[in-house]
Design an enzyme around this catalytic site. Structure first.
Site, short mmCIF file in Angstrom:
data_model
loop_
_atom_site.label_atom_id
_atom_site.label_comp_id
_atom_site.label_asym_id
_atom_site.label_seq_id
_atom_site.Cartn_x
_atom_site.Cartn_y
_atom_site.Cartn_z
CG ASN A 9 2.32 -0.58 2.62
OD1 ASN A 9 1.27 -1.16 2.34
ND2 ASN A 9 2.69 0.55 2.05
CE LYS A 11 4.51 -0.15 -0.94
NZ LYS A 11 5.43 0.67 -1.68
CG HIS A 92 1.90 4.86 0.84
ND1 HIS A 92 2.38 4.93 -0.45
CD2 HIS A 92 2.79 4.13 1.54
CE1 HIS A 92 3.51 4.25 -0.52
NE2 HIS A 92 3.79 3.76 0.67
CD GLU A 94 3.16 2.92 -3.41
OE1 GLU A 94 2.30 2.17 -2.91
OE2 GLU A 94 4.38 2.66 -3.39
CD GLU A 164 6.67 5.02 3.56
OE1 GLU A 164 7.07 3.89 3.88
OE2 GLU A 164 5.72 5.21 2.78
N GLY A 170 10.51 1.53 -3.07
CA GLY A 170 10.50 0.51 -4.10
C GLY A 170 11.62 0.64 -5.12
CB SER A 209 14.73 0.77 -0.31
OG SER A 209 14.09 1.01 -1.56
P1 PGA Z 1 9.47 -0.25 0.03
O1 PGA Z 1 8.07 0.50 0.32
O2 PGA Z 1 9.96 -0.77 1.34
O3 PGA Z 1 9.14 -1.33 -0.96
O4 PGA Z 1 10.40 0.78 -0.52
C1 PGA Z 1 7.89 1.25 1.48
C2 PGA Z 1 6.50 1.83 1.52
O5 PGA Z 1 6.00 2.24 0.46
O6 PGA Z 1 5.87 1.90 2.59
#
Ligand code: PGA
Length: 245
Positions: A9, A11, A92, A94, A164, A170, A209
């Site tokens: 992803n 982003k 997601h 976010e 998630e 992140g 992560s």
């Molecule tokens: P990350 O993000 O691997 O940077 O923690 C995962 C995601 O948001 O899909």
């Protein structure tokens, strides 16, 4: 047997030149045992379609639940398919946090994606407070039931569920593989109660992560069928390690 799937992803990261060099480096390492995919910013989807040859799943990161119309700034499923996408992330954390996407809109978007034959990657996950208060299973179950509301059992193997935990995204903090497996198992049991004949066909991803050093342990778990990877999916050498865990 459920085939493992690893989706990067990106982003709001990447560029034309980055995607071109990334794909050239990754291409020789895409293998038949594991499906690989990239969820890209809208502007990079047609580029990946033109330089790849079906060896990588091309995904968006969001769709609008309507077919067309006065929705400034939005992109429809048909537009994404025309550009070359065959999948899209939906809900997601976010988007839920910054753009106020509700469980209801996640459900509408998932249904629209399935109607158009785009594979939805539906994201669920609890906050740190919810985990500390032992509400994580309840929270994820509520999101899951809402996301699948009205979806026919024929679609269960045409969508992905990504667990998630928000506190692991992140942050460098991964859920332990046992905690990730416990939630994946819970998700499968809820799906079994809704779709008894299909629960074992559902692919459940873990995200938060994930990196080359922890992917092997996560993928060894019985109910985890893949990963949704943010930060570590931007570097070609890391992505190669991830898809060859
Ligand atoms: P990350 O993000 O691997 O940077 O923690 C995962 C995601 O948001 O899909």
């Amino acid at each position: 047997m459920r085939k493992k799937i690893i989706i990067g992803n990106w982003k709001m990261n990447g560029s034309i030149s980055h995607l071109e060099s990334f794909y050239q480096e990754v291409k020789p390492h895409i293998n038949k045992e594991v499906e690989a995919g990239l969820a890209l910013p809208f502007t990079l989807i047609s580029l990946l379609k033109s330089i790849s040859d079906g060896d990588i799943i091309i995904s968006a990161q969001n769709i609008n639940e309507n077919d067309s119309g006065a929705y400034t700034g939005e992109v429809s499923a048909d537009m994404l398919i025309e550009a070359g996408a065959s999948a899209t992330i939906i809900g997601h954390s976010e988007r839920r946090a910054y753009y106020f996407e509700s469980d209801e809109s996640v459900n509408l978007k998932a249904k629209k994606a399935l109607e158009k034959a785009l594979m939805p990657v539906i994201c669920l996950g609890e906050s740190l407070e919810e985990r500390e208060e032992h509400l994580h299973e309840k929270k994820v179950e509520t999101q899951l039931r809402a996301a699948l509301n009205g979806i026919d059992e024929a679609y269960i193997d045409k969508l992905l569920i990504a667990y998630e935990p928000i506190w692991a995204i992140g942050t460098g903090k991964t859920a332990s593989s046992d905690d990730a497996e416990a939630m994946a198992k819970h998700i499968r049991e809820v799906v079994r109660s809704l779709y008894p004949a299909k629960a074992d066909d559902l692919r459940i991803l873990y995200g938060g992560s994930v990196k080359p050093s922890n992917i092997g342990e996560l993928m060894a778990k019985e109910n985890i069928d893949g990963a949704l990877v943010g930060g570590a999916s931007l570097k070609a050498s890391d992505f190669i390690s991830l898809i060859n865990f």
